[in-house]
Design a protein around this motif. Sequence first.
Motif: not given
Length: 774
Positions: A361-367
């Motif tokens: 799964x994705x594991x970072x904020x939008x920045x």
Amino acid sequence: MKNLSKLMVCLLVLSSCTGNRTGSSEKADESLFNYARYVNPLIGTSKMGHTFPGATAPFGMVQLSPQSNFVPMYDENGNYIPETYEYCAGYQYSDSAIIGFAHTNFSGTGHSDLGDILLMPAGGEFDPGLLEKEGDVSGLLSTFSHASEHAEPGYYKVILDRDNIVAELTASERVGYHRYDFGTNESANIILDLCYNVYHHQNKNVWTFLRVENDSLISGYRQTSGWARTRKVFFAIKFSESFREYGFKNLDNDTYKGFYRRFDQENNFPEMAGRNVKAWFSFDNTVNKPLEVKVALSSVSTEGAMMNLEEEIPGWQFEEVRKATHNKWNRELSAIKAETLDEEGMTTFYTALYHTMLSPVLYEDVDGSYRGLDQNIHKSEGFTNYTIFSLWDTYRALHPLFNILHPDRNNDMIKSMLAHHDQSVHKMLPVWSHYANENWCMIGYHATSVIADAMIKGVGNFDRERALEACINTSGVEYFDGLGEYIKYGYFPDDLTHSSVSKTLEIAYNDWCIAQVAEHLGQDKLRDEYLERSASYVNVWDKKSGYMRPKLSDGSFREDFDPLDTHGQGFIEGNAWNYGLYVPQDIEAMIEMMGGKETFSDHLDSLFTMELDEKYIEQTEDITRDGIIGNYVHGNEPGHHIPYLYNWTDRAWKTQERVRMIMESMYGPTVEGLCGNDDAGQMSAWYIFSALGFYPVTPGSSIYAIGSPLVKRAELSLQNGKKLIIRAENQSAQNIYVSRITLNGKELEEPFLDHSQIAGGAEIVFTMTATPTL
């Protein structure tokens, strides 16, 4: 499993048979056929599959799903409660009640964690005293009927009978979106349970902090210690209406409360903190007006959670978000345009493909900010960061499937693994990692396989030299799981470590993968060193007994040995009969060592046809008869390559027979449609490869072994814009054997394909027959 009535299949597939789909999700991308309509997220939600039916985007960090029971890991005497195993994904189809909706879940793993930020709606006047009951999470569980339950990619709906509340869920990558219709209830309540965990124990919650920012926005975080030892989840929760009042209960028994004791903290006090916190929020004016709730997650901060919320779902458009997520799923699923023999086959195929995109799964904020393994905040540079790497499972077929369908994502996943290595105090690649933690589950260092497979197949732009260095560093950490003894003795001595034979076999394969990486980079000395290490499997081969066998540090084989037993025999989740066939890096040498092609083929026949006594599996938590054929265990990963091994003998037709039998008997369009844990997508990836007609027996090699395709036709859209076309002429339930294979019109002489033959697009034509040929 496949003998259900058409009516039962219709009830499970829901929309496929009835066309009863609601809202904007009926309209997928106009340019694409709606392949998402064949997906049924309820498949595999039994005690075997351990998948979840909730709402998520492809590879989404938020995996919003109903939780159907609360079973702690241990009783009051510290004894493990076996029933907890059934709730690895938080939900069991056999249950008739829902305790809330959590925002993080594992799909099909044999151990668990997560279950963060549990919300539960309740109608009428709310009694805060209900929050003091720990077992019945919030005291507000509700019965439900599967007749009112609807699940599709990116959307889940159910009617909660207790207060006749219609609950709907959808999600973007980082935000869970709830819509609750309270009907004629004149007031509404949302219970926020921050005590609840999947695989809960009394010390799992480390701390929780909550702020009421204004009358419709709250933020906070919680830290837990479980399978992931130090895990933080930050959140921001936005309500579509202002709440009238709120409060919380702290179930801690702390004596010291500091000077906060001056306040009445339980009622309308805008700060909440403790290890076991449950909060409630009450609303007016909900008659004929749904209450909507958005929950954004972050590993970094509440500010990051707010940023994710504003970037991904800034407004209140539930149907638009549902449609957008549906379309994302449809685009991903349309990477394979398959045609099977019937509707049931389409449902099984596309649900399996769906399962392959639930993790990592994705594991970072939008920045691009994320919490690293060192618990510091990092920013991804030139890649997207991912987590949940169940590598002992997924290196076998899931990551090789990504190298065909999602090479850019797999490239980012490898970069995420390299970042894990750089942040590791051990300087190791991940073994089994999730949420900025290494949990050390299972054996081997199979990130080396993922790296080698991508490199050999020309996938990605990750730094090859850096990857080789990370592989070598990992293989040299002598205190890791007895690795020093392996280096010293050339095998794992059974009197010095656990799972000695399994570890010798798997680490030998991993070292072969490192040799492939070294050879690819022209590092001949390193290649030779790791090729020598990769031959260590011969050190646990006992010619006298004819099995891989535990060996002691004095060089003798252990006397007490039962090749059928799974426990205490030097193997993990397998026995000498099935796990002993694990030498994927040197199959021809293994066959010769075991007596040659004919003897080896007979051995495989015995594996599939022998009768395994119940005593050998009765103490095994994650294996049941449903996943076993003879002594072949498809419900667990170590044997997934075994049906394809006939291709290295003179009886390739038996691979076709076995593979087709497994697909037909171990998978299906029902809640029991998986014969074992899906294990983060590996079980489903095996099916996708096998249904297409080939399988990566040795990841790190460019070779695929031919099987028996189940599709009539499939068109794979490769990321380079090319098409891989697969056709099965004369395909039928009876025609399970392959009489002829052509690649771009040229007949194949051996039952193997090379990745280079398909990477630039190709047409493979199988001619099927009812009698063995190849």
